[in-house]
Design a protein around this motif. Structure first.
Motif, PDB file in Angstrom:
ATOM      1  N   LYS A 133       0.954  -1.276  -0.245  1.00 55.45           N
ATOM      2  CA  LYS A 133       0.420  -0.049  -0.160  1.00 55.45           C
ATOM      3  C   LYS A 133       0.674   1.173  -0.008  1.00 55.45           C
ATOM      4  O   LYS A 133       2.203   1.467   0.490  1.00 55.45           O
ATOM      5  CB  LYS A 133      -1.066  -0.038   1.485  1.00 55.45           C
ATOM      6  N   LYS A 134       1.224   2.111  -0.822  1.00 56.39           N
ATOM      7  CA  LYS A 134       1.095   3.604  -0.499  1.00 56.39           C
ATOM      8  C   LYS A 134       0.442   4.594   0.609  1.00 56.39           C
ATOM      9  O   LYS A 134      -0.308   4.416   0.801  1.00 56.39           O
ATOM     10  CB  LYS A 134       0.705   4.564  -2.203  1.00 56.39           C
ATOM     11  N   ILE A 135       2.021   4.990   1.185  1.00 55.06           N
ATOM     12  CA  ILE A 135       1.456   5.915   2.706  1.00 55.06           C
ATOM     13  C   ILE A 135       2.782   6.970   2.071  1.00 55.06           C
ATOM     14  O   ILE A 135       3.630   6.446   1.734  1.00 55.06           O
ATOM     15  CB  ILE A 135       1.997   5.009   3.521  1.00 55.06           C
ATOM     16  N   ASP A 136       2.195   8.011   2.312  1.00 63.73           N
ATOM     17  CA  ASP A 136       3.527   9.282   1.520  1.00 63.73           C
ATOM     18  C   ASP A 136       3.675   8.875   0.325  1.00 63.73           C
ATOM     19  O   ASP A 136       2.327   9.237  -0.471  1.00 63.73           O
ATOM     20  CB  ASP A 136       4.155   9.547   2.375  1.00 63.73           C
ATOM     21  N   ASN A 137       5.188   9.275   0.279  1.00 65.22           N
ATOM     22  CA  ASN A 137       5.263   9.207  -1.027  1.00 65.22           C
ATOM     23  C   ASN A 137       6.259   7.734  -1.283  1.00 65.22           C
ATOM     24  O   ASN A 137       6.338   7.666  -2.910  1.00 65.22           O
ATOM     25  CB  ASN A 137       6.197   9.649  -0.752  1.00 65.22           C
ATOM     26  N   GLY A 138       6.132   6.832  -0.201  1.00 63.67           N
ATOM     27  CA  GLY A 138       6.728   5.409  -0.166  1.00 63.67           C
ATOM     28  C   GLY A 138       5.541   4.182  -0.388  1.00 63.67           C
ATOM     29  O   GLY A 138       4.325   4.487  -0.795  1.00 63.67           O
TER      30      GLY A 138
END
Length: 562
Positions: free
Chosen positions: A510-515
């Motif tokens: 899952k994408k979290i912030d930019n990462g």
């Protein structure tokens, strides 16, 4: 036969003999050449030993030769990348003339299959050090390869002696694997130990005499050699009661001293700096500090702080009982070694989270992360990096549950017909899930990894399979959190899907912030019980695809580099 013909025949014979000797290496061109230009200059002694040297050996994929697994290539690559010049001397003895101009002489574990030092060599090296040279000596346990008896005459005037012992200490605080793969936590203040919190020798020996700077615990001891043991002169692995023969701890395993105008470092283990183990804990830092101090460059920026080449991966072992180096079935030792088989990767088994790494692995944490550590983990997402969290869904630790609640509060698992939200499900239920097992090795699929043709499975835990006859398996687990990272198409009778094929989850992302956060819901194929307990045991038919899958995962991470 006339005289001219006899002379011609004799000449031809001499030429042919000479050519044959060249092929045998007797007249091969010597690798040695005197230093030219600015240094620091390192001379590597390959005359008295060829073991694990940086020229002939390098850890690589599918290479399980002991010498290659523990070659010194990576250490010398870092030195060369940061301005150190390296020459070797392979076929000539050392002398005052041949040492001239060099800043450091590096002598790895000397070998009884190679020539011994002459008295002239001992004298030349000692004089060279007294006049300002830096001597770096690697010893090992129990006079293996007759190394201690050969190197001790050189070290004696410097107040050091390589013992005829194996240094033994007790797990879990002071040994990561067995009683001889140690963890040293006690250091004297010295440039060599600067920035070092823990080092880990793999079956080494003590350095007797003065000048110790890295120490084992008080409960350790030196297990005296047995010359009749053909496997390495090992003793009986117990303290026999006579401290005059078997000294009790603390025992030095690193010594550093001034000698005249020069400097000397001795380390009592060679595997500590091998490619497979160099980046475990602070082994690398110790080695780079040693070279920098011996070169007289201790006033410059720390060599240990210079970024190693390649894609830098950090694996935090501060909250999982150092399972990256452990020998138990649930540990991850060959998995860790495999990272550094990729020549474009530098993987460090760290004592915490370092935000300078380009990716972070957290393997089955068993101790809780504090708020400061969680902030460092979250910084990976802000920097557009990937964090990989791995566990087994049927044996989730409370620390893993707590970390998921912080990083992915909406995380959930589906077991059978039940969806389990980690935030709302009681911890006691999550730590003891009864999850069905699907026997066999099963093809895997991914939209982001190239995994075509690979099958995964994991061996049973020893407690669940004491007879050893149960087949490998995957957990029948799924999740709706994020999106699929890797899944398996498992063959199972009675599956609701068509043709008896059921999709089970290996990992989600899952994408979290930019990462990105990647969560492995099952990881037994990465553990010792599947990959084996040794870094030098070739793959089996059962685990080869798991190793290849790890390499494909690494390739994916390298492509995410920003």
């Amino acid at each position: 036969m006339n005289y001219r013909l006899r002379r011609l025949s004799r000449g031809l014979l001499i030429v042919l003999l000479g050519l044959s000797l060249v092929g045998c290496g007797i007249f091969d061109e010597e690798s040695y050449a005197p230093p030219e230009g600015d240094g620091p200059w390192i001379l590597v002694d390959l005359y008295h030993t060829r073991l694990q040297n940086h020229e002939d050996y390098r850890l690589g994929k599918w290479d399980y030769n002991y010498q290659g697994v523990y070659g010194f290539y990576r250490a010398f690559e870092h030195l060369i990348d940061h301005g150190y010049k390296v020459r070797s001397i392979r076929d000539m003895p050392l002398s005052a003339e041949r040492l001239k101009g060099f800043d450091i002489l590096f002598i790895n574990l000397v070998d009884s299959k190679r020539p011994n030092f002459s008295q002239q060599e001992y004298a030349a090296i000692q004089q060279w050090v007294r006049e300002g040279g830096g001597l770096f000596v690697i010893g090992d346990h129990t006079n293996v390869y007759r190394s201690s008896e050969r190197i001790n005459p050189l070290l004696a005037p410097m107040g050091m002696e390589m013992g005829y012992h194996t240094t033994v200490d007790e797990p879990p605080e002071y040994a990561v694997n067995g009683k001889a793969w140690l963890m040293l936590w006690d250091f004297d203040p010295h440039f060599v130990t600067r920035g070092v919190d823990m080092i880990s020798p793999q079956t080494g020996g003590p350095i007797l005499g003065e000048h110790g700077v890295a120490w084992t615990s008080k409960q350790s001891y030196g297990d005296y050699w047995d010359e009749t043991d053909t496997g390495g002169f090992y003793g009986n692995w117990r303290f026999d009661g006579d401290e005059s023969i078997e000294p009790r701890g603390p025992l030095a395993m690193v010594s550093a001293a001034d000698y005249g105008d020069g400097r000397v470092v001795v380390v009592g283990d060679q595997n500590i700096f091998g490619d497979a183990w160099l980046y475990f804990a602070d082994n690398f830092d110790l080695m780079m500090n040693s070279f920098q101090w011996l070169a007289g460059r201790d006033g410059e920026a720390p060599l240990r702080a210079a970024r190693p080449s390649g894609y830098n991966i950090g694996l935090d072992m501060s909250r999982n009982e150092f399972n990256l180096g452990g020998g138990k079935a649930e540990d991850f030792y060959p998995f860790y070694v495999n990272f550094n088989r990729d020549h474009l990767v530098t993987a460090r088994a760290r004592l915490g989270v370092d935000t300078d790494d380009e990716a972070l692995f957290i393997m089955n944490p068993t101790m809780a992360y504090d708020a400061a550590a969680i902030r460092r983990i979250r910084s990976f997402f802000k920097q557009g990096k990937t964090v990989v969290l791995s566990f087994e869904a049927d044996a989730i630790s409370p620390a893993t549950i707590a970390l998921l609640a912080e990083l992915a509060p909406d995380f959930s698992l589906r077991v059978g017909d039940e969806d389990l939200e980690f935030v709302t499900t009681p911890e006691g239920e999550l730590t003891d899930l009864d999850i069905a097992k699907i026997a066999g090795s099963h093809p895997i699929e991914s939209e982001v990894l190239e995994v075509k043709g690979l099958k995964l499975s994991m061996m049973r835990r020893p407690a669940q399979n004491p007879s050893g006859d149960l087949p490998p398996y995957l957990l029948d687990i799924s999740s709706t959190w994020g999106s699929s990272f890797v899944s398996a198409m498992a063959s199972t009778s009675g599956a609701p899907e068509s043709n008896g094929i059921k999709r089970v989850e290996i990992a989600r992302r899952k994408k979290i912030d930019n990462g990105e956060l990647v969560v492995f819901l099952q990881d037994g194929f990465f553990r010792n019980r599947t990959l084996g307990h040794s870094e030098v045991t070739p793959p089996t038919e059962q685990n080869r695809d798991a190793i290849e899958f790890q390499y494909r995962l690494i390739d994916y991470l390298k492509m995410q580099r920003r």
